[in-house]
Design an enzyme around this catalytic site. Structure first.
Site, mmCIF file in Angstrom:
data_model
loop_
_atom_site.group_PDB
_atom_site.id
_atom_site.type_symbol
_atom_site.label_atom_id
_atom_site.label_comp_id
_atom_site.label_asym_id
_atom_site.label_seq_id
_atom_site.Cartn_x
_atom_site.Cartn_y
_atom_site.Cartn_z
ATOM 1 N N GLN A 315 0.841 -1.197 0.000
ATOM 2 C CA GLN A 315 0.000 0.000 0.000
ATOM 3 C C GLN A 315 0.879 1.252 0.000
ATOM 4 O O GLN A 315 1.802 1.355 0.801
ATOM 5 C CB GLN A 315 -0.855 -0.038 1.267
ATOM 6 C CG GLN A 315 -2.082 0.810 1.196
ATOM 7 C CD GLN A 315 -2.857 0.734 2.490
ATOM 8 O OE1 GLN A 315 -2.284 0.761 3.575
ATOM 9 N NE2 GLN A 315 -4.163 0.655 2.385
ATOM 10 N N ASP A 317 0.944 4.222 1.243
ATOM 11 C CA ASP A 317 0.257 4.946 2.291
ATOM 12 C C ASP A 317 0.975 6.253 2.610
ATOM 13 O O ASP A 317 2.169 6.377 2.351
ATOM 14 C CB ASP A 317 0.317 4.074 3.547
ATOM 15 C CG ASP A 317 -0.944 4.177 4.361
ATOM 16 O OD1 ASP A 317 -1.719 5.121 4.148
ATOM 17 O OD2 ASP A 317 -1.145 3.303 5.226
ATOM 18 N N HIS A 445 -5.255 10.416 6.222
ATOM 19 C CA HIS A 445 -4.687 9.201 5.638
ATOM 20 C C HIS A 445 -4.893 9.325 4.138
ATOM 21 O O HIS A 445 -5.945 9.786 3.710
ATOM 22 C CB HIS A 445 -5.450 7.930 6.008
ATOM 23 C CG HIS A 445 -5.706 7.718 7.450
ATOM 24 N ND1 HIS A 445 -5.040 6.780 8.177
ATOM 25 C CD2 HIS A 445 -6.596 8.295 8.295
ATOM 26 C CE1 HIS A 445 -5.506 6.777 9.417
ATOM 27 N NE2 HIS A 445 -6.444 7.687 9.513
HETATM 28 ZN ZN LIG Z 1 -3.662 5.327 7.766
#
Ligand SMILES: [Zn+2]
Length: 572
Positions: A315, A317, A445
């Site tokens: 991911q 992120d 996020h």
């Molecule tokens: Zn996160």
């Protein structure tokens, strides 16, 4: 106690030199070479805490093995062999246990020959080679823990077949399915030994690494730090973050020293721990921290599908910590970065979805107003097409999901941007503001590519495997017209590698026709195929065939390489 049992035609051994000082010298008879025929040789290493109980079990094991291999003559050789363990008993205890074993076996009618303990020994044996002639066992004090490590050849063969039976069934897939292209181009595979987890082959990993290099460069330019956090983290952390309660059934668990650990399904909690390692001030904000983390999430195996839905996810992120005043600006910057990255892959935003406050939520209406307002303002300012999903946000904050459109008009949800009012609270993170007051930062996020696996799947289907040169696993293939031209081809390859050291260039000098070699290069989507024949050699030129196009003859090799270098460096 660890043992290795070998049923042999014969075993010879001869003590050569003392290995331990504390051991008594052998007499002449004991020093002589011994040969024992048709015996069961038990190589063994006594371990710390081994005792009489272990000896009883050992003898029972030896008896069982003797029965299984039909050891009619009941000849057993006890052969001390320290290399079986790294947790050895003291020499005194080992000698005692060996003697005990010998005595017990003799009581049961075995003829026992004991090789000397504490000596370097020369030995030779001929193993019978039947399925049970080699067995290793670990004998421990816990009932039921007598482990048979070596399984029979037959059983192993059966298991191996089960492992092999995970071939890609292409009968129900469309021609351009990324799984078919992936197989043709040797990018990746799957195996039922690891459901939903990609086995990246060299070609696929090359593609993945190029994407990651680009991703890293763009993030650096956009002012991100990069971190890496552990794969396995204590359950307590997930209880604090709230994932334990909300997400438990998707988490892989493991145990270590009587503690429960989760194999991380998300990167955020690990990142929060890094945030907390040093006090932060308003000067540190906005703090943009990226992590290309590998997360595992349990999914029903029936729902898995190639790269689109996997259990092991890479991911891309990042978490952004900022003040309320900085929020709008930061959201704008994330969208800008997302656009930059997608443009490079020729994928365009189709629309975004904005999900707003659900009925059950934390945080005051005032803060929700601000958060949703910030997201909406940015979308309006950028004139982005968006759909509103009222009430679909998470209980801890609103979010926007980005949908991109591919060459075939299909849309894919890829990037997500989520505001989080809960996690800073749960982890009690703060910063010191200008007025010296401790305040909570706002946390965002975001993932841009989302799952790298899925993104690569989209990219494969979008391009049908026709990647630009910078992404192609093999960028150039050199083909000789006849054997006469092989040296000229090799010279060209050397020249190319000097000019572009990282160039992924290979050759095809097989004796098949030029046409069939070109066809094969086209099939695996190599961007450039270079052909060198007599004419090219004479004129010091090359023939360049760009994938899917007609060949260009009489090309200056230097010029071609200059252009190629530019094309790759600029990721055209
Ligand atoms: Zn996160």
């Amino acid at each position: 106690m660890k043992i290795l049992s070998l049923h042999c035609d014969y075993i010879n051994f001869k003590p050569k030199k003392k290995a331990l000082k504390s051991i008594d010298d052998l007499d002449e008879k004991e020093k002589s070479e011994k040969k024992i025929e048709n015996a069961l040789a038990i190589f063994l290493a006594a371990e710390k805490n081994d005792n009489e109980e272990i000896v009883n079990k050992l003898v029972k094991n030896i008896q069982e093995i003797a029965d299984q291999v039909n050891l009619d003559n009941k000849k057993v050789v006890l052969y001390p062999y320290a290399h079986l363990s790294s947790n050895l008993a003291s020499p005194e205890n080992a000698v005692k246990l060996l003697d005990m074993t010998e005595k017990q076996l003799e009581d049961k009618g075995f003829e026992v020959v004991k090789a000397p303990f504490g000596y370097y020994k020369q030995f030779e044996l001929k193993c019978k080679g039947h399925p049970l002639s080699e067995l290793s066992r670990e004998i421990t004090s816990d009932e039921g823990e007598v482990e048979e490590k070596e399984m029979g050849e037959k059983e192993r063969g059966k298991l191996l077949n089960e492992i092999r039976n995970s071939q890609l069934d292409t009968s129900k897939l469309k021609e351009n399915d990324h799984r078919i292209i992936g197989q043709k181009m040797d990018l990746f595979s799957f195996n039922n030994m690891a459901p939903g987890m990609v086995f990246w082959h060299n070609n696929g990993l090359t593609l993945k690494k190029e994407i990651v290099n680009f991703w890293r460069e763009e993030h650096k330019k956009a002012g991100y730090e990069e971190i890496e956090t552990p794969q396995i983290l204590d359950k307590k952390l997930w209880q604090v973050s709230g994932h334990w309660e909300k997400y438990k059934e998707n988490i892989f668990l493991t145990e270590y020293e009587d503690r429960y650990f989760a194999i991380k399904p998300m990167n955020c909690p690990g990142g929060m721990l890094i945030y907390k390692t040093s006090p932060k001030s308003y000067k540190d904000l906005p703090l943009r921290v990226a992590e290309l983390g590998v997360v595992h999430r349990q999914e029903l195996s029936g729902t898995l599908g190639g790269l689109f839905r996997v259990i092991r996810i890479t991911q891309d992120d990042a978490h952004i910590f900022c003040t309320e005043e900085q929020l709008e600006d930061e959201i704008g910057k994330i969208i800008e970065l997302t656009e930059n990255i997608y443009n490079k892959f020729n994928l365009k935003f189709d629309h975004v979805e904005l999900s707003t406050r659900p009925e059950k939520r934390i945080g005051s209406d005032e803060i929700w107003d601000k958060a949703e307002g910030a997201l909406e303002n940015v979308l309006k300012k950028r004139k982005m097409k968006y759909n509103l999903n009222p009430g679909d946000g998470a209980f801890y904050g609103p979010k926007i999901d980005f949908h991109v459109i591919d060459s075939q008009g299909r849309t894919w949800q890829t990037s997500t941007l989520q505001l989080d009012m809960a996690m800073p609270e749960r982890f009690d993170i703060e910063y010191t503001d200008k007025d010296n007051e401790k305040k909570r930062p706002v946390m965002l996020h975001r993932t841009l590519l989302g799952s790298l696996e899925r993104f690569i799947g989209v990219l494969i289907e979008d391009t049908k495997g026709n990647f630009p040169a910078w992404l192609s696993p093999i960028q150039v293939r050199v083909v000789n017209h006849t054997d006469r031209n092989t040296d000229a081809c090799k010279n060209f390859i050397e020249k190319a590698k000097n000019k572009i050291p990282d160039l992924r260039i290979d050759d095809d000098f097989r004796s098949s026709t030029v046409n069939s070699k070109i066809k094969e290069a086209e099939e695996i989507k190599i961007p450039y195929t270079i052909v060198i024949g007599d004419k090219e050699e004479d004129n010091n030129t090359i023939a360049v065939r760009k994938k899917g196009e007609k060949p260009n003859y009489g090309i200056n090799p230097e010029e071609f390489l200059d252009n190629l270098k530019e094309e790759i460096d600029e990721r055209k």
